[in-house]
Structures are given as C-alpha cells and as structure tokens.
Design a protein around this motif. Sequence first.
Motif, PDB file in Angstrom:
ATOM      1  N   UNK A   7      -5.885   0.509   2.793  1.00 36.07           N
ATOM      2  CA  UNK A   7      -6.255  -0.665   1.998  1.00 36.07           C
ATOM      3  C   UNK A   7      -5.266  -0.885   0.862  1.00 36.07           C
ATOM      4  N   UNK A   8      -4.859   0.195   0.207  1.00 36.11           N
ATOM      5  CA  UNK A   8      -3.928   0.050  -0.906  1.00 36.11           C
ATOM      6  C   UNK A   8      -2.534  -0.361  -0.410  1.00 36.11           C
ATOM      7  N   UNK A   9      -2.122   0.170   0.740  1.00 40.06           N
ATOM      8  CA  UNK A   9      -0.835  -0.235   1.307  1.00 40.06           C
ATOM      9  C   UNK A   9      -0.845  -1.720   1.672  1.00 40.06           C
ATOM     10  N   UNK A  10      -1.936  -2.172   2.280  1.00 38.29           N
ATOM     11  CA  UNK A  10      -2.053  -3.594   2.620  1.00 38.29           C
ATOM     12  C   UNK A  10      -2.027  -4.451   1.360  1.00 38.29           C
ATOM     13  N   UNK A  11      -2.721  -3.995   0.323  1.00 36.77           N
ATOM     14  CA  UNK A  11      -2.755  -4.742  -0.923  1.00 36.77           C
ATOM     15  C   UNK A  11      -1.402  -4.853  -1.592  1.00 36.77           C
ATOM     16  N   UNK A  12      -0.536  -3.860  -1.358  1.00 40.65           N
ATOM     17  CA  UNK A  12       0.808  -3.881  -1.940  1.00 40.65           C
ATOM     18  C   UNK A  12       1.802  -4.650  -1.082  1.00 40.65           C
ATOM     19  N   UNK A  13       1.368  -5.080   0.115  1.00 34.55           N
ATOM     20  CA  UNK A  13       2.257  -5.824   0.996  1.00 34.55           C
ATOM     21  C   UNK A  13       3.133  -4.968   1.880  1.00 34.55           C
ATOM     22  N   UNK A  14       2.744  -3.721   2.102  1.00 32.54           N
ATOM     23  CA  UNK A  14       3.539  -2.829   2.945  1.00 32.54           C
ATOM     24  C   UNK A  14       3.507  -3.298   4.390  1.00 32.54           C
ATOM     25  N   UNK A  15       4.649  -3.206   5.057  1.00 29.06           N
ATOM     26  CA  UNK A  15       4.758  -3.573   6.465  1.00 29.06           C
ATOM     27  C   UNK A  15       4.638  -2.324   7.332  1.00 29.06           C
ATOM     28  N   UNK A  16       4.272  -2.491   8.607  1.00 29.75           N
ATOM     29  CA  UNK A  16       4.109  -1.320   9.483  1.00 29.75           C
ATOM     30  C   UNK A  16       5.350  -0.450   9.580  1.00 29.75           C
ATOM     31  N   UNK A  17       6.544  -1.033   9.467  1.00 29.19           N
ATOM     32  CA  UNK A  17       7.764  -0.252   9.613  1.00 29.19           C
ATOM     33  C   UNK A  17       8.298   0.361   8.336  1.00 29.19           C
ATOM     34  N   UNK A  18       7.599   0.174   7.220  1.00 19.97           N
ATOM     35  CA  UNK A  18       8.068   0.754   5.958  1.00 19.97           C
ATOM     36  C   UNK A  18       8.104   2.280   6.028  1.00 19.97           C
ATOM     37  N   UNK A  19       9.093   2.846   5.365  1.00 20.25           N
ATOM     38  CA  UNK A  19       9.064   4.286   5.098  1.00 20.25           C
ATOM     39  C   UNK A  19       8.187   4.493   3.870  1.00 20.25           C
ATOM     40  N   UNK A  20       7.376   5.550   3.896  1.00 22.37           N
ATOM     41  CA  UNK A  20       6.363   5.729   2.856  1.00 22.37           C
ATOM     42  C   UNK A  20       6.542   7.069   2.164  1.00 22.37           C
ATOM     43  N   UNK A  21       6.461   7.028   0.855  1.00 24.59           N
ATOM     44  CA  UNK A  21       6.378   8.245   0.051  1.00 24.59           C
ATOM     45  C   UNK A  21       4.936   8.394  -0.409  1.00 24.59           C
ATOM     46  N   UNK A  22       4.281   9.463   0.024  1.00 25.99           N
ATOM     47  CA  UNK A  22       2.921   9.744  -0.447  1.00 25.99           C
ATOM     48  C   UNK A  22       3.052  10.526  -1.742  1.00 25.99           C
ATOM     49  N   UNK A  23       2.782   9.857  -2.850  1.00 26.88           N
ATOM     50  CA  UNK A  23       3.085  10.400  -4.175  1.00 26.88           C
ATOM     51  C   UNK A  23       1.849  10.984  -4.831  1.00 26.88           C
ATOM     52  N   UNK A  24       1.824  12.306  -4.957  1.00 29.85           N
ATOM     53  CA  UNK A  24       0.729  13.012  -5.611  1.00 29.85           C
ATOM     54  C   UNK A  24       1.182  13.507  -6.973  1.00 29.85           C
ATOM     55  N   UNK A  25       0.229  13.959  -7.761  1.00 33.43           N
ATOM     56  CA  UNK A  25       0.579  14.509  -9.072  1.00 33.43           C
ATOM     57  C   UNK A  25       1.384  15.784  -8.920  1.00 33.43           C
ATOM     58  N   UNK A  26       0.937  16.673  -8.015  1.00 38.21           N
ATOM     59  CA  UNK A  26       1.613  17.944  -7.824  1.00 38.21           C
ATOM     60  C   UNK A  26       0.903  19.059  -8.557  1.00 38.21           C
ATOM     61  N   UNK A  27       1.147  20.280  -8.073  1.00 39.88           N
ATOM     62  CA  UNK A  27       0.483  21.452  -8.628  1.00 39.88           C
ATOM     63  C   UNK A  27       1.319  22.688  -8.342  1.00 39.88           C
ATOM     64  N   UNK A  28       1.152  23.711  -9.168  1.00 41.72           N
ATOM     65  CA  UNK A  28       1.810  24.992  -8.898  1.00 41.72           C
ATOM     66  C   UNK A  28       1.095  25.777  -7.807  1.00 41.72           C
ATOM     67  N   UNK A  29      -0.077  25.316  -7.416  1.00 37.07           N
ATOM     68  CA  UNK A  29      -0.864  25.999  -6.396  1.00 37.07           C
ATOM     69  C   UNK A  29      -0.401  25.554  -5.007  1.00 37.07           C
ATOM     70  N   UNK A  30       0.048  26.485  -4.153  1.00 39.97           N
ATOM     71  CA  UNK A  30       0.510  26.102  -2.810  1.00 39.97           C
ATOM     72  C   UNK A  30      -0.563  25.376  -2.001  1.00 39.97           C
ATOM     73  N   UNK A  31      -1.831  25.690  -2.236  1.00 43.31           N
ATOM     74  CA  UNK A  31      -2.901  25.030  -1.483  1.00 43.31           C
ATOM     75  C   UNK A  31      -2.919  23.531  -1.762  1.00 43.31           C
ATOM     76  N   UNK A  32      -2.605  23.143  -2.974  1.00 41.28           N
ATOM     77  CA  UNK A  32      -2.576  21.725  -3.325  1.00 41.28           C
ATOM     78  C   UNK A  32      -1.442  21.021  -2.592  1.00 41.28           C
ATOM     79  N   UNK A  33      -0.279  21.662  -2.529  1.00 41.12           N
ATOM     80  CA  UNK A  33       0.852  21.074  -1.802  1.00 41.12           C
ATOM     81  C   UNK A  33       0.537  20.946  -0.320  1.00 41.12           C
ATOM     82  N   UNK A  34      -0.110  21.958   0.240  1.00 39.81           N
ATOM     83  CA  UNK A  34      -0.471  21.888   1.659  1.00 39.81           C
ATOM     84  C   UNK A  34      -1.434  20.729   1.921  1.00 39.81           C
ATOM     85  N   UNK A  35      -2.341  20.485   0.976  1.00 41.41           N
ATOM     86  CA  UNK A  35      -3.288  19.378   1.130  1.00 41.41           C
ATOM     87  C   UNK A  35      -2.565  18.035   1.165  1.00 41.41           C
TER      88      UNK A  35
END
Length: 238
Positions: free
Chosen positions: A110-138
């Motif tokens: 829904x958020x990608x559609x709202x931003x006007x993203x096209x099906x062929x766009x390359x996407x960066x899934x941007x998270x806050x990040x954490x020192x915990x490896x489990x968070x990165x794996x998620x």
Amino acid sequence: MSAPVFVACSHGTRSPAGREVIDQFRADLARARPGLRIEAAHVDVQEPFVADVVDRLKAEGLSLVVVPLLLSTGFHVKTDIGNAVASAPGRARAADPLGPDTRLLEVLHDRLAGAGAAPGDAIVLAAAGSSDPAASRAVEEMAAALSRSRDGAVVVPAYAAAGTPTVADAVARLREEHPGTPVTIAGYLLAPGQFVSKLATAGADRVTAPMAPHPVLTELALNRYDAAVAELAELTGV
C-alpha cells in the motif's frame, strides 16, 4: 476477571508527527477492541517508560501484556521490555513484536503504491537497524518476502542507523548495478522521526510514507496481544 491491560510499547520519539501517528495507532486499537484498557509506554526518548508503566500496573494488582509496537526483536524488546516484564512474574507477559510477518507485506504494498512505485523499480527496504543480529535477520526475511511478492523484483535491506549497508549506500549500489532503473525506498518504519527524515536525502527516486497507521498493523498487534494473553493464562492456570 478483566482482561490483562494492553501496554502498547513504542520506541518513543521527539517528533510531534511521530507521536501523533503512534497516538493514532493506539486509538485504532481502542476502537477495534472496545473496553480493553490500553496504556502507552516507550523504551526510549519519551515517557512514560515501559518499566514505570509495568510498576504502576503491578501496584494496582493488574495483569498485563506488553505488545512491542516495533518491527523486529532487538535490544529494546529483549532488554527494556524483557526486564520490565520480568519484574512482574505471573502478572506480565511480553508479546512478540509486529515483525517479521507476511501480513506486513500488505502495508508495504500500500505504501509503495501510494508513493507511485512501479513494478520494475528496484527497492531498498529501509529499517532503523540494530546491533542485534536477530533484528537484521528479520529485515532480511521481510526483504526476501517483499521481493517474492513483487515477482522477483530487486529488494535489498538497508539501515538508517545501526547496520550495513546504509540506506544511501544501498541506493548508490542499485544505481550502479541497475542503471536506468528507478530506485524506491520502502520505509520499514512505523512513524515519522529522525530515521524517516534520513530517507529523503538518500538519493532515491521516491520514498514511501511510514507504515502506521494501517488496519493490518492494528489486527497484527491485537493478534500478538491475544497470543500472549493465552500464554499468560496457561502460565498462571487462570
């Protein structure tokens, strides 16, 4: 016997817009579950802190479930929320965080559609990040799921604070590896704040809005609460 108090525990932010979004998230929870007592709590920056809320409810003789309004397990879930819940044995339970979960894909789409993203766009899934490896794996798990849900589109995880690659580095790498392909940042972040602000300067063609509020998040948070309530009942035999 009344239901355990739902302690809606977000990260906390100094951003007025971010606070408004989390307030709306809690209001949506209250509308979805009339009569359920919902208390605000935070792990950083903003009071009341989760440990203080747990202490207050414990003093009232109430049982409670802390639901992390967070997208992955990390230090705040394991330590801040974990220690707060451990201080009230038999009365408190920590629910799982909201992610990873495939239901979050609907929010991201829904958020990608709202931003006007096209099906062929390359996407960066941007998270806050954490020192915990489990968070990165998620985050990596959600990036892979998002790619599959978009017919194999290029989706790479990146981080606005802790972890590598940074969002800007991920955007630059995609520009180099896929010249001419638009790059969209999908914010894997719930609300406006300092991390969201960084995304606008990372060099992408477009950036999605934060994920909250959204009906799927409301449903997911209540599901997490219900599962933890069942665990608490089994533990106490009530």
